[in-house]
Design an enzyme around this catalytic site. Structure first.
Site, PDB file in Angstrom:
ATOM      1  N   HIS A 475       0.809  -1.220   0.000  1.00  9.90           N
ATOM      2  CA  HIS A 475       0.000   0.000   0.000  1.00  9.90           C
ATOM      3  C   HIS A 475       0.843   1.271   0.000  1.00  9.90           C
ATOM      4  O   HIS A 475       0.405   2.295  -0.508  1.00  9.90           O
ATOM      5  CB  HIS A 475      -1.039  -0.072   1.116  1.00  9.90           C
ATOM      6  N   GLU A 712     -10.962 -10.670  -7.016  1.00 11.71           N
ATOM      7  CA  GLU A 712      -9.600 -10.719  -6.461  1.00 11.71           C
ATOM      8  C   GLU A 712      -9.287 -12.108  -5.926  1.00 11.71           C
ATOM      9  O   GLU A 712      -8.141 -12.468  -5.728  1.00 11.71           O
ATOM     10  CB  GLU A 712      -9.466  -9.752  -5.282  1.00 11.71           C
ATOM     11  N   ASP A 736      -4.382  -8.412  -5.631  1.00 14.39           N
ATOM     12  CA  ASP A 736      -4.704  -9.557  -4.784  1.00 14.39           C
ATOM     13  C   ASP A 736      -4.884 -10.827  -5.608  1.00 14.39           C
ATOM     14  O   ASP A 736      -4.473 -11.909  -5.184  1.00 14.39           O
ATOM     15  CB  ASP A 736      -5.959  -9.270  -3.952  1.00 14.39           C
ATOM     16  N   CYS A 783      -8.846  -2.761 -11.914  1.00 11.29           N
ATOM     17  CA  CYS A 783      -8.455  -1.617 -11.079  1.00 11.29           C
ATOM     18  C   CYS A 783      -7.206  -1.930 -10.264  1.00 11.29           C
ATOM     19  O   CYS A 783      -6.759  -1.109  -9.475  1.00 11.29           O
ATOM     20  CB  CYS A 783      -9.596  -1.195 -10.163  1.00 11.29           C
TER      21      CYS A 783
END
Ligand code: PEP
Ligand code: MG
Length: 853
Positions: A475, A712, A736, A783
């Site tokens: 992240h 995901e 993911d 995305c």
């Protein structure tokens, strides 16, 4: 002397401790206080304070009051053996609480039937306090005044006694023979045995160490049967003391001894370092020098190139002198350094009020008396302030990190931050907070950058990032991408040899860091960077137009957003909407859950900034590597395979409903869509849809809202047709999906180089998802990070994806590139890619077809 009144933490029959059916409590061995036979199932904080520790079995917790008194709240007798069954903790270690805040709730039937008694104790466990005025032998309501504590003088209360006049030390290993480790009763027995000893006694377990005179510290070790412990004593007769404490532990400290525990003990992989040794650091070699041209290879995280000067932010590489100039000099030095860092934290909170919670959390850590006591004890033993501070901060940080709880790991990272800041001040430098004070053109090298580091970076100063650790889709990397900062991860520890100020080229396209490059190379790169910037400017001019391929096929290019201030920039880059609003980033740094109104305001501001373009708002995706401090989740062995995404939302429906209501309130009604992360089965989406419909009815909103599923989880890609039956759209989270398909942790540097979304296995699943969606004519977006990777774009389009949601910084270039593509080429290369063996082969195929990428 201060006095504080504790409120009853439970409702029920209040009784003196002497009536508790547990001899250790009844005889006052654990501490002084009172007991309550509860009639309600929620334990609440008896005072304002900080949670020192929640026992791993969640049956007990300690709150430190402002006076320094440590109040142990122990639910039931012999409840440790339930190993957490029937108990739910609502707080975590280090959390600030107010009187009356819920701490632990428990299932009265389950605990009542399995434990010896439900009678619960509230006792003050540390020295320097007296207790009186216990309101007992009556029914008590929760929150009613229950007893008074006298003594203490704030954070310094309980500071260590002066070191004894002896330099003897002793040590003895012992295996934990008690089924439930050092819970309250054996911990109290141990404390009783060490209290009168004039020196220090510590117990080390794995890489954590606790003062054997503190019940709380001993319980906080989280020992379990078979743990190898090291007892260390310092002071007169130290070896005898260590010996006798080890014998006491072997005898079970009043608890039954489990036969064969010693022989069953797991072998110790690495003997814990002696606490009086210099922190061990792997030798990585001397610093690189000018003229020594070095190429370090890592993994691509954020593409782009930059030239700049190195700013080192390693948290592990500071070496300090061990010997001090004596306590009279070193103690005040440490106090002054801590004061200076605290003052700087206050100034930072004023400068960046939106991040005030981070600075407040840091402040609370600095106020922790255990930390200060540990460092002062070392100073009194002759160590330097630097050495003492570094060792204590590291021990505590490691102890937190070892708790296998991502929230604790976050606190550990905070402590490492503070370790560096205090060391910087001790070295005569200004304390620095995060990356807020960078000079222009900085290339930051660090072991690992945290999302919070990037929160306060001033625009234009940070030119590049290199990390020795980290994964390409962590992240922090996502935030770096949003800032458009070229980033390379997993460079390895050789990067620690790069000195401050060294000129470097960071190449995020190739995953390389070139140190002390020759002048001509610096010049070429500067020209390339300038040419790229010019091209980007050019691309920006047409970025606002719709994106159509060379053959006219329409592809929508949206932006991934994580904060309100990203939105205007994204529009300038040509974003046609927001395809992923990571709402957890909006609320990561808070200490309490955002209210519905606060959420609504943020969403409305983003919708307004996007001026009518669609906004896909993802419901909270917490858990895994994105813990929320105000949402304590159970400790999990494998959090990434546990409570994440929609699983948390369905477990905490009020949190999810508040978010849904906030989204439904955004005007105009058609502005937003809702997207749900980590969907594995249609039933999860249906459950969310039910909530959406119910909240919509309650709000009196007539217009429906689109509800999409993120793909995901591999299972979701495999049954995308079934999910499409209940979803309005699908969006593939390749970060993911890749992690789960390749069984490679997205934050693990050891597998970072292979963690590539262009692996044919991932591409085949993307094709399955697109085919599944066709059954119900649903659109499919991507995305995840691969939507921002120009090499992935033609493949994703060739596989049938019609919307890419990318990081804002790449959108103008991405749209320009897509305008050059033809669908037939994309389909052909995508088909060929599905038949390859590896991501490398796929990348070669793409590079052969589109060499300009
Ligand atoms: C993904 O997993 O690809 C995704 C977009 O979600 P996040 O990166 O926030 O986990
Ligand atoms: Mg994800």
């Amino acid at each position: 002397m201060t006095a504080i009144t504790l409120a009853a933490p439970l409702a029920g029959w209040a009784m003196p401790l002497t009536e508790v059916p547990d001899p250790a409590f009844a005889q006052g061995l654990v501490g002084t206080g009172m007991a309550i036979d509860p009639t309600e199932n929620e334990l609440r904080s008896p005072c304002d304070g900080v949670v020192l520790s929640v026992h791993r079995a969640r049956h007990a917790c300690t709150v430190r009051a402002a006076s320094g008194a440590e109040v142990l709240l122990h639910l039931g007798v012999d409840t440790v053996g339930l190993n957490g069954e029937g108990f739910t903790a609502h707080v975590r270690d280090g959390q600030a609480v107010k009187a009356g805040d819920p701490l632990i709730s428990f299932d009265m039937d389950l605990v009542g039937s399995r434990a010896q008694s439900l009678v619960s104790m509230m006792v003050v466990v540390n020295d320097g306090f007296t207790v009186d005025g216990q309101s007992v032998n009556r029914e008590i309501a929760v929150g009613e005044p229950a007893m008074t504590i006298h003594g203490g003088s704030g954070a310094d209360a309980g500071a260590s006694a002066a070191a004894p006049d002896s330099d003897e030390t002793g040590e003895r290993g012992v295996v934990m023979p008690i089924a439930n480790g050092l819970h309250a009763r054996p911990a109290a027995t141990l404390v009783a045995a060490t209290k009168a000893y004039p020196g220090t006694v510590t117990i080390q377990c794995r890489d954590r160490s606790a003062n054997a005179k503190s019940v709380v510290a001993l319980m906080g070790l989280g020992t379990v049967l078979g743990d190898r412990l090291t007892v260390r004593a310092a002071g007169p007769g130290a070896q005898d003391m260590a010996e006798s404490i080890a014998v006491l532990i072997e005898g079970g400290l009043g608890d039954p001894v489990v036969d064969g525990a010693a022989t069953a003990a797991a072998p110790v992989a690495a003997t814990p370092a002696a606490p009086t040794a210099q922190p061990v650091e792997e030798e990585v070699g001397p610093p690189f020098g000018p003229g020594e041209e070095v190429l370090l290879k890592g993994t691509i995280a954020v593409p782009g190139q930059a030239v700049g000067s190195v700013v080192r932010r390693f948290r592990s590489a500071v070496r300090v002198a061990e010997d001090g100039a004596g306590p009279a000099v070193e103690e005040p030095r440490l106090h002054r350094a801590l004061d200076s860092v605290i003052a700087e934290l206050g100034r930072s909170a004023e400068r960046m009020p939106e991040h005030a919670a981070i600075f407040q959390a840091h402040r609370e850590l600095l106020d922790d008396p255990e930390l200060l006591d540990g460092a002062l004890a070392d100073i009194r033993a002759g160590k330097s302030a630097e050495w003492a501070w570094q060792r204590t901060a590291r021990l505590q940080a490691d102890a937190l990190a070892a708790l296998a709880d991502p929230r604790m790991a976050e606190r550990a990272a905070d402590l490492r931050d503070l370790e560096q800041q205090v060391l910087a001040v001790l070295a005569g430098k200004a304390p620095s907070v995060g990356l807020a004070e960078l000079p222009a053109g900085s290339i930051v090298l660090a072991d690992e950058i945290l999302p919070s580091d990037l929160a306060g970076v001033p625009a234009g100063r940070l030119a590049g990032i290199g990390m020795t650790h980290g994964g390409p889709t962590s992240h922090a990397v996502i935030l770096a991408a949003a800032l458009g900062v070229p980033t390379v991860v997993a460079l390895g520890r050789q990067a620690e040899r790069v000195p401050d100020g060294a000129p470097v080229v960071i190449d995020g396209n190739r995953g390389e860091l070139l140190v002390f490059p020759p002048e001509d190379m610096l010049a070429t790169t500067r020209t390339a960077v300038a040419a790229r910037a010019a091209r980007r400017e050019e691309n920006r001019r047409t970025a606002g137009e719709d994106c159509r391929m060379a053959d006219g096929t329409r592809i929508e290019v949206f932006a991934n957003l994580g904060r309100v201030s990203d939105a205007p920039g994204a529009v300038m880059e040509g974003a046609e909407g927001c395809g992923l609003l990571r709402t957890e980033f909006l609320f990561l740094e808070r200490q309490s859950a955002p209210t519905e109104d606060e959420q609504y305001q943020q969403y409305q501001q983003i919708a307004d900034a996007l001026e009518g373009r669609p906004v896909v708002i993802r419901t909270l995706d917490v858990g895994g590597d994105k813990p929320l401090s105000y949402l304590p989740l159970p400790k999990e062995e494998n959090p990434v395979l546990g409570l994440r995404g929609v699983r948390v939302g369905l477990r905490e429906p009020e949190l999810l409903r508040a978010q849904i209501r906030a989204i439904l309130r955004v005007k105009p009604a058609g502005a937003c869509r809702i997207m749900v992360p980590m969907i594995a089965s249609p039933s999860e989406l249906l459950a969310v849809r039910r909530m959406v419909d119910e909240e919509r009815t309650k709000l009196g909103r007539a217009e429906p809202i689109e509800l999409g599923a993120m793909i995901e989880v591999p299972a979701a890609a495999l049954i995308a047709d079934r999910i499409s039956a209940v979803a309005d759209f699908l969006s593939i989270g390749t970060n993911d999906l890749t992690q789960y398909v390749l069984a490679m942790d997205r934050g693990n540097p050891h597998v970072a180089a292979q963690l590539d979304a262009l692996h044919p296995g991932v591409l085949r699943l993307i094709r399955l998802a697109v085919m599944g969606a066709k059954t119900y004519d649903r659109t499919v977006a991507v995305c995840g990070g691969s939507a921002s990777d120009p090499m992935a774009a033609p493949l994703l389009i060739g596989l049938g994806v019609t919307e890419l949601s990318a990081t804002p910084a790449v959108i103008a270039d991405l749209k320009a590139f897509i305008r050059t593509l033809r669908m037939e080429d994309c389909r052909r290369v995508a088909e060929a890619a599905l038949g390859t063996d590896s991501a490398d082969e796929v990348r070669r195929l793409v590079a052969e077809t589109w060499p300009a990428i």
